[in-house]
Write a protein that holds these residues in place. Structure first.
Motif, PDB file in Angstrom:
ATOM      1  N   ASN A  38      23.124  73.976  23.072  1.00 32.00           N
ATOM      2  CA  ASN A  38      22.324  74.883  23.897  1.00 32.00           C
ATOM      3  C   ASN A  38      20.840  74.655  23.617  1.00 32.00           C
ATOM      4  N   GLU A  39      20.010  75.397  24.292  1.00 35.25           N
ATOM      5  CA  GLU A  39      18.571  75.203  24.189  1.00 35.25           C
ATOM      6  C   GLU A  39      18.068  75.523  22.784  1.00 35.25           C
ATOM      7  N   GLN A  40      18.646  76.523  22.143  1.00 36.89           N
ATOM      8  CA  GLN A  40      18.222  76.893  20.798  1.00 36.89           C
ATOM      9  C   GLN A  40      18.476  75.753  19.804  1.00 36.89           C
ATOM     10  N   THR A  41      19.648  75.135  19.903  1.00 34.59           N
ATOM     11  CA  THR A  41      19.968  74.006  19.029  1.00 34.59           C
ATOM     12  C   THR A  41      19.016  72.844  19.277  1.00 34.59           C
ATOM     13  N   ARG A  42      18.743  72.559  20.557  1.00 32.21           N
ATOM     14  CA  ARG A  42      17.843  71.451  20.897  1.00 32.21           C
ATOM     15  C   ARG A  42      16.434  71.710  20.377  1.00 32.21           C
ATOM     16  N   GLU A  43      15.965  72.949  20.487  1.00 28.93           N
ATOM     17  CA  GLU A  43      14.609  73.269  20.026  1.00 28.93           C
ATOM     18  C   GLU A  43      14.488  73.119  18.510  1.00 28.93           C
ATOM     19  N   LYS A  44      15.508  73.568  17.789  1.00 31.29           N
ATOM     20  CA  LYS A  44      15.465  73.426  16.334  1.00 31.29           C
ATOM     21  C   LYS A  44      15.516  71.953  15.932  1.00 31.29           C
ATOM     22  N   THR A  45      16.374  71.195  16.613  1.00 28.59           N
ATOM     23  CA  THR A  45      16.473  69.764  16.334  1.00 28.59           C
ATOM     24  C   THR A  45      15.140  69.079  16.574  1.00 28.59           C
ATOM     25  N   GLN A  46      14.495  69.419  17.673  1.00 30.85           N
ATOM     26  CA  GLN A  46      13.218  68.791  18.006  1.00 30.85           C
ATOM     27  C   GLN A  46      12.157  69.130  16.967  1.00 30.85           C
ATOM     28  N   ALA A  47      12.118  70.379  16.532  1.00 31.66           N
ATOM     29  CA  ALA A  47      11.108  70.790  15.549  1.00 31.66           C
ATOM     30  C   ALA A  47      11.299  70.063  14.219  1.00 31.66           C
ATOM     31  N   VAL A  48      12.545  69.982  13.747  1.00 29.58           N
ATOM     32  CA  VAL A  48      12.809  69.307  12.475  1.00 29.58           C
ATOM     33  C   VAL A  48      12.552  67.805  12.599  1.00 29.58           C
ATOM     34  N   THR A  49      12.911  67.236  13.738  1.00 28.93           N
ATOM     35  CA  THR A  49      12.684  65.808  13.960  1.00 28.93           C
ATOM     36  C   THR A  49      11.197  65.488  13.955  1.00 28.93           C
ATOM     37  N   GLU A  50      10.406  66.306  14.613  1.00 31.37           N
ATOM     38  CA  GLU A  50       8.960  66.075  14.643  1.00 31.37           C
ATOM     39  C   GLU A  50       8.356  66.193  13.251  1.00 31.37           C
ATOM     40  N   GLN A  51       8.814  67.162  12.475  1.00 27.74           N
ATOM     41  CA  GLN A  51       8.333  67.309  11.101  1.00 27.74           C
ATOM     42  C   GLN A  51       8.723  66.096  10.263  1.00 27.74           C
ATOM     43  N   SER A  53      32.743  63.639  24.536  1.00 24.03           N
ATOM     44  CA  SER A  53      33.172  64.132  23.231  1.00 24.03           C
ATOM     45  C   SER A  53      32.311  65.303  22.786  1.00 24.03           C
ATOM     46  N   PRO A  54      32.859  66.513  22.760  1.00 18.25           N
ATOM     47  CA  PRO A  54      32.093  67.652  22.242  1.00 18.25           C
ATOM     48  C   PRO A  54      31.712  67.480  20.772  1.00 18.25           C
ATOM     49  N   LEU A  55      32.514  66.711  20.022  1.00 18.79           N
ATOM     50  CA  LEU A  55      32.263  66.540  18.594  1.00 18.79           C
ATOM     51  C   LEU A  55      31.201  65.484  18.322  1.00 18.79           C
ATOM     52  N   PHE A  56      31.209  64.397  19.078  1.00 21.88           N
ATOM     53  CA  PHE A  56      30.319  63.272  18.796  1.00 21.88           C
ATOM     54  C   PHE A  56      29.195  63.082  19.807  1.00 21.88           C
ATOM     55  N   GLY A  57      29.201  63.866  20.862  1.00 21.11           N
ATOM     56  CA  GLY A  57      28.150  63.732  21.862  1.00 21.11           C
ATOM     57  C   GLY A  57      26.792  64.127  21.307  1.00 21.11           C
ATOM     58  N   SER A  58      25.743  63.363  21.638  1.00 21.70           N
ATOM     59  CA  SER A  58      24.399  63.642  21.142  1.00 21.70           C
ATOM     60  C   SER A  58      23.388  62.948  22.032  1.00 21.70           C
ATOM     61  N   VAL A  59      22.116  63.043  21.673  1.00 24.25           N
ATOM     62  CA  VAL A  59      21.074  62.332  22.412  1.00 24.25           C
ATOM     63  C   VAL A  59      20.796  60.980  21.785  1.00 24.25           C
ATOM     64  N   GLY A  60      21.437  60.660  20.674  1.00 21.35           N
ATOM     65  CA  GLY A  60      21.252  59.367  20.056  1.00 21.35           C
ATOM     66  C   GLY A  60      19.867  59.191  19.468  1.00 21.35           C
ATOM     67  N   ALA A  61      19.502  57.938  19.238  1.00 17.88           N
ATOM     68  CA  ALA A  61      18.234  57.622  18.579  1.00 17.88           C
ATOM     69  C   ALA A  61      17.035  57.890  19.460  1.00 17.88           C
ATOM     70  N   GLY A  62      17.267  58.105  20.760  1.00 12.29           N
ATOM     71  CA  GLY A  62      16.146  58.366  21.656  1.00 12.29           C
ATOM     72  C   GLY A  62      15.341  59.578  21.259  1.00 12.29           C
ATOM     73  N   SER A  63      15.992  60.555  20.629  1.00 12.75           N
ATOM     74  CA  SER A  63      15.309  61.785  20.251  1.00 12.75           C
ATOM     75  C   SER A  63      14.189  61.525  19.257  1.00 12.75           C
ATOM     76  N   ILE A  64      14.456  60.731  18.224  1.00 15.05           N
ATOM     77  CA  ILE A  64      13.422  60.499  17.219  1.00 15.05           C
ATOM     78  C   ILE A  64      12.429  59.432  17.679  1.00 15.05           C
ATOM     79  N   CYS A  65      12.896  58.438  18.421  1.00 13.37           N
ATOM     80  CA  CYS A  65      11.966  57.398  18.878  1.00 13.37           C
ATOM     81  C   CYS A  65      10.954  57.965  19.870  1.00 13.37           C
ATOM     82  N   ARG A  66      11.331  59.007  20.558  1.00 10.98           N
ATOM     83  CA  ARG A  66      10.411  59.640  21.511  1.00 10.98           C
ATOM     84  C   ARG A  66       9.151  60.153  20.822  1.00 10.98           C
ATOM     85  N   VAL A  67       9.266  60.536  19.547  1.00 11.86           N
ATOM     86  CA  VAL A  67       8.120  61.085  18.819  1.00 11.86           C
ATOM     87  C   VAL A  67       7.734  60.217  17.624  1.00 11.86           C
ATOM     88  N   TRP A  68       8.246  58.976  17.573  1.00  9.56           N
ATOM     89  CA  TRP A  68       7.941  58.107  16.434  1.00  9.56           C
ATOM     90  C   TRP A  68       6.455  57.770  16.427  1.00  9.56           C
TER      91      TRP A  68
END
Length: 505
Positions: free
Chosen positions: A168-181, A403-418
């Motif tokens: 959900n949006e809350q999970t994505r926002e937390k992931t983004q904040a920790v990834t950026e940090q 896959s609900p268990l393994f589905g994700s945004v992959g490495a694109g999430s961190i490379c977007r802010v690398w």
């Protein structure tokens, strides 16, 4: 190749031996791709700082192991400038039989320490060691070779413990904040080396190694990400390629979205195979695939709300998901995974935590290897792709349907802010002019799906594909005598398998 971490970065896992800044990447300038300038000498000596896995006894000194360092340019466009000392390890050929030369290994990642892995896995290559000096190394940006660091142990723990559920949006926002940090810490702690850790520069380093080792040709065994490194080397230095094996091949041309979808399908397939096998053997998790899957899914959601205490730590859903993925790399790990999940269902998360720690490179003292930080550093420099928020959401939605268990945004999430840009040079491989290359791909490989094998073979133009019909990430160490026999025959005798050859599970 690492699997897409269920929340944060990247494509993760055990090294399979054990279950950029634009022009400054070295993409232009520097030594000619058909040759290499004289390399530094390697002063070999005793290995004094090998990592010991958690729970293992202190390593007994092995006189056969030799360690050393090779100095290479940090920036190949400035060969007289700053340098990197690459950590290397060697096990001299044991005989009988005439020594062929050195056989250089890369065990995957990107981010795995070749020095530590070779020291632990040397017995798996006893046959090859009779006629080859076995050699491996920590690539630039990994462990002893100016390893990329991103904060301390607590920072890494926060990064790898992130939950991926619920979607959900809350999970994505937390992931983004920790990834950026996390990326800010990478820039703070390792900023000067980040533009130079890509695969193109690592391939140039290997040609320096070839010269320093005294070999006219580079004999090479690449596994997982190591297949990408080998393919790039063969593209840059085709005339210098000796006998080259690429096991568990990566297709370097795939986009973040394509990689994420392919790996999600691969891990879901492996997960379903694990459940089916578990039920057939008399599964602690349930009497049917559906019942076992439901228990595991419920466990994951319970861990979101109530992580399990493991000593002074907490087993989160993110760590538990990582543990499951780690065990799916090899069929040999399935019984342990069954036991670990059964224990967690009873309130004991210790075994799952152990699997997760092995995957993320956490040490008993709470520090981490560079596996989880080197991975995005190399991955993001190896591509100019920086997906938009819309592209990430679309990728995640498509992956979660698989896959609900393994589905994700992959490495694109961190490379977007690398913090440094990347280059697409490592995506383009063509070994025209090289000697014959052997590509080995497995039908049941979750991390590097089988279809990547024929694709890489075609791109290289000088390769032959050998198919393994079995499960697991990587074929040579799967226990298949057929695969081991074919690979050994090629490396020791130069005998290439016939076109279309395959080995049963």
């Amino acid at each position: 190749m690492r699997r897409a971490h269920t929340t944060v970065a990247a494509t993760a896992g055990l090294t399979i031996a054990l279950a950029a800044c634009g022009l400054s990447t070295g993409s232009t300038g520097g030594p000619s791709p058909t040759g290499s300038a004289a390399a530094e000498k390697i002063a070999w000596g005793a290995c004094t700082d090998l990592a010991v896995p958690e729970g293992a006894a202190p390593a007994t000194p092995n006189a056969a192991l030799q360690c050393g360092k090779l100095r290479v340019p940090l920036d190949y466009t400035k060969p007289g400038g700053e340098t990197v000392d690459l950590a290397m390890i060697r096990i001299p050929a044991t005989g009988p039989g005439e020594r062929i030369g050195s056989l250089v290994f890369n065990f995957g990642g990107p981010g795995a320490s070749g020095v530590d892995t070779m020291a632990r896995a040397v017995k798996a290559f006893t046959t090859l060691n009779t006629r080859y000096d076995l050699v491996s190394f920590d690539p630039r940006g990994v462990e002893r070779s100016r390893g990329v660091r991103c904060g301390d142990g607590k920072d890494m723990e926060a990064y790898v413990s992130l939950n991926s559920l619920p979607s959900n949006e809350q999970t994505r926002e937390k992931t983004q904040a920790v990834t950026e940090q996390f990326t800010k810490l990478c820039e703070k702690d390792s900023g000067p080396v980040l533009p130079y850790v890509g695969t193109v520069n690592a391939a140039r380093d290997m040609d320096k190694m070839r010269v320093a080792l005294g070999d006219a040709k580079l004999n090479y065994f690449g596994m997982s990400y190591g297949t990408h490194l080998g393919a790039v080397y063969a593209t840059l230095f085709p005339k210098n390629v000796g006998r080259m094996v690429l096991d568990a091949p990566l297709d370097p041309s795939v986009t973040f979205e394509q990689r994420t979808i392919a790996q999600t399908k691969g891990f879901q397939q492996a997960y379903e195979s694990f459940l089916k096998d578990c039920v057939e053997q008399g599964c602690e998790l349930g009497k049917s695939v559906e019942a076992a899957d439901k228990k595991i899914t419920n466990l994951m959601y319970q861990l979101v709300e109530s992580p399990l205490k493991v000593g002074d730590r907490e087993l989160t859903q993110g760590l538990a998901g990582t543990a499951v993925a780690a065990a799916l790399y090899s069929r040999l790990s399935w019984p342990f995974l069954e036991s670990a999940l059964a224990s967690a269902l009873k309130g004991d998360g210790g075994a799952l935590m152990y699997l997760a720690d092995t995957y993320t490179g956490r040490r008993p003292d709470g520090t981490y290897s560079t596996e989880m930080s080197s991975f995005p550093a190399v991955t993001c420099v190896d591509t100019a792709e920086r997906p938009s928020e819309q592209e990430l959401v679309r990728t995640e939605e498509a992956a979660l349907k698989i896959s609900p268990l393994f589905g994700s945004v992959g490495a694109g999430s961190i490379c977007r802010v690398w913090p440094v840009p990347g280059s697409d040079e490592a995506k383009k491989v063509d070994a025209t002019g090289s000697g014959p290359i052997l590509v080995v791909a497995g039908k049941g490989d979750p991390a590097t799906p089988y279809q990547w094998g024929p694709k890489l073979t075609k791109q290289l133009k000088t390769a032959t594909l050998l198919t393994y019909e079995g499960e697991g990430h990587g074929a040579y160490l799967s226990g298949s005598k057929c695969i081991a026999g074919a690979v050994n025959a090629y490396l020791l005798q130069g005998k290439m398998p016939e076109e279309g050859a395959s080995c049963p599970s």
